[in-house]
Scaffold this motif. Structure first.
Motif, PDB file in Angstrom:
ATOM      1  N   GLN A   1       4.935  10.213  -2.254  1.00 32.54           N
ATOM      2  CA  GLN A   1       6.225   9.856  -2.823  1.00 32.54           C
ATOM      3  C   GLN A   1       7.362  10.010  -1.824  1.00 32.54           C
ATOM      4  O   GLN A   1       8.514   9.841  -2.173  1.00 32.54           O
ATOM      5  CB  GLN A   1       6.466  10.664  -4.088  1.00 32.54           C
TER       6      GLN A   1
ATOM      7  N   MET B   1       0.704   8.825  -8.164  1.00 30.12           N
ATOM      8  CA  MET B   1       1.371   9.690  -9.136  1.00 30.12           C
ATOM      9  C   MET B   1       0.936  11.151  -8.994  1.00 30.12           C
ATOM     10  O   MET B   1       1.672  12.060  -9.336  1.00 30.12           O
ATOM     11  CB  MET B   1       1.070   9.212 -10.558  1.00 30.12           C
TER      12      MET B   1
ATOM     13  N   ALA C   1       8.202   4.473  -7.143  1.00 25.21           N
ATOM     14  CA  ALA C   1       6.916   4.724  -7.790  1.00 25.21           C
ATOM     15  C   ALA C   1       7.035   4.663  -9.307  1.00 25.21           C
ATOM     16  O   ALA C   1       6.085   4.274  -9.991  1.00 25.21           O
ATOM     17  CB  ALA C   1       6.372   6.080  -7.358  1.00 25.21           C
ATOM     18  N   LYS C   2       8.181   5.017  -9.857  1.00 23.64           N
ATOM     19  CA  LYS C   2       8.364   4.998 -11.309  1.00 23.64           C
ATOM     20  C   LYS C   2       8.421   3.582 -11.870  1.00 23.64           C
ATOM     21  O   LYS C   2       8.022   3.338 -12.997  1.00 23.64           O
ATOM     22  CB  LYS C   2       9.647   5.737 -11.701  1.00 23.64           C
ATOM     23  N   VAL C   3       8.928   2.623 -11.098  1.00 28.11           N
ATOM     24  CA  VAL C   3       9.129   1.270 -11.620  1.00 28.11           C
ATOM     25  C   VAL C   3       8.098   0.266 -11.103  1.00 28.11           C
ATOM     26  O   VAL C   3       8.239  -0.928 -11.350  1.00 28.11           O
ATOM     27  CB  VAL C   3      10.552   0.757 -11.290  1.00 28.11           C
TER      28      VAL C   3
ATOM     29  N   LYS D   1      10.114   8.208  -4.958  1.00 27.47           N
ATOM     30  CA  LYS D   1       9.859   8.533  -6.359  1.00 27.47           C
ATOM     31  C   LYS D   1      10.441   7.483  -7.296  1.00 27.47           C
ATOM     32  O   LYS D   1       9.812   7.089  -8.271  1.00 27.47           O
ATOM     33  CB  LYS D   1      10.434   9.910  -6.694  1.00 27.47           C
ATOM     34  N   LEU D   2      11.647   7.012  -7.002  1.00 27.35           N
ATOM     35  CA  LEU D   2      12.254   5.970  -7.842  1.00 27.35           C
ATOM     36  C   LEU D   2      11.421   4.697  -7.828  1.00 27.35           C
ATOM     37  O   LEU D   2      11.196   4.077  -8.860  1.00 27.35           O
ATOM     38  CB  LEU D   2      13.664   5.656  -7.343  1.00 27.35           C
TER      39      LEU D   2
ATOM     40  N   ASP E   1      12.712   8.988   0.103  1.00 27.02           N
ATOM     41  CA  ASP E   1      12.191   9.348  -1.210  1.00 27.02           C
ATOM     42  C   ASP E   1      11.729   8.096  -1.937  1.00 27.02           C
ATOM     43  O   ASP E   1      12.515   7.180  -2.198  1.00 27.02           O
ATOM     44  CB  ASP E   1      13.281  10.060  -2.010  1.00 27.02           C
TER      45      ASP E   1
ATOM     46  N   ASP F   1      -3.196   3.987  -7.664  1.00 26.32           N
ATOM     47  CA  ASP F   1      -2.169   4.340  -8.647  1.00 26.32           C
ATOM     48  C   ASP F   1      -2.259   5.810  -9.027  1.00 26.32           C
ATOM     49  O   ASP F   1      -1.253   6.500  -9.119  1.00 26.32           O
ATOM     50  CB  ASP F   1      -2.292   3.472  -9.901  1.00 26.32           C
TER      51      ASP F   1
END
Length: 103
Positions: A49, A43, A61-63, A58-59, A56, A39
């Motif tokens: 990412q 980040m 990884a955020k949720v 990133k989306l 991509d 984790d």
């Protein structure tokens, strides 16, 4: 002068191969990363990412759900108990469906 010769089968059978043991392979063991380490790396490093430099992440990884939300207690299943529980739930749903049709 040095011509390779295929040995006779009789010569090979005379050798005692039963007592010969192959050397074990040497394997380098690396430390296995924990979920917490993964984790932090996800980040921390932007390289994780993106996938193949094109997709991509990133989306995503955020949720992602944290590890403590994914952990579940180990529950042993008894076939008879599980079958009875599922069948009773199905019968209950069927009875409710019958009542709704009658109304």
């Amino acid at each position: 002068a040095d011509i390779p010769v295929i040995p006779d089968l009789e010569d090979v059978q005379e050798e005692d191969l039963a007592m010969q043991v192959a050397a074990p392979p040497s394997v380098q063991v690396n430390r296995v990363l924990t979920y917490h380490d993964l984790d932090k790396d996800l980040m921390k490093y932007a390289a994780f990412q993106t996938l193949d430099g094109e997709v991509d992440l990133k989306l995503l990884a955020k949720v992602l759900a944290p590890e403590h939300e994914l952990r579940e207690d180990d529950v042993s299943w008894d076939w008879d108990h599980l079958f009875t529980e599922v069948s009773s739930e199905l019968v209950t749903e069927w009875d409710l469906g019958q009542l709704e049709r009658e109304d």
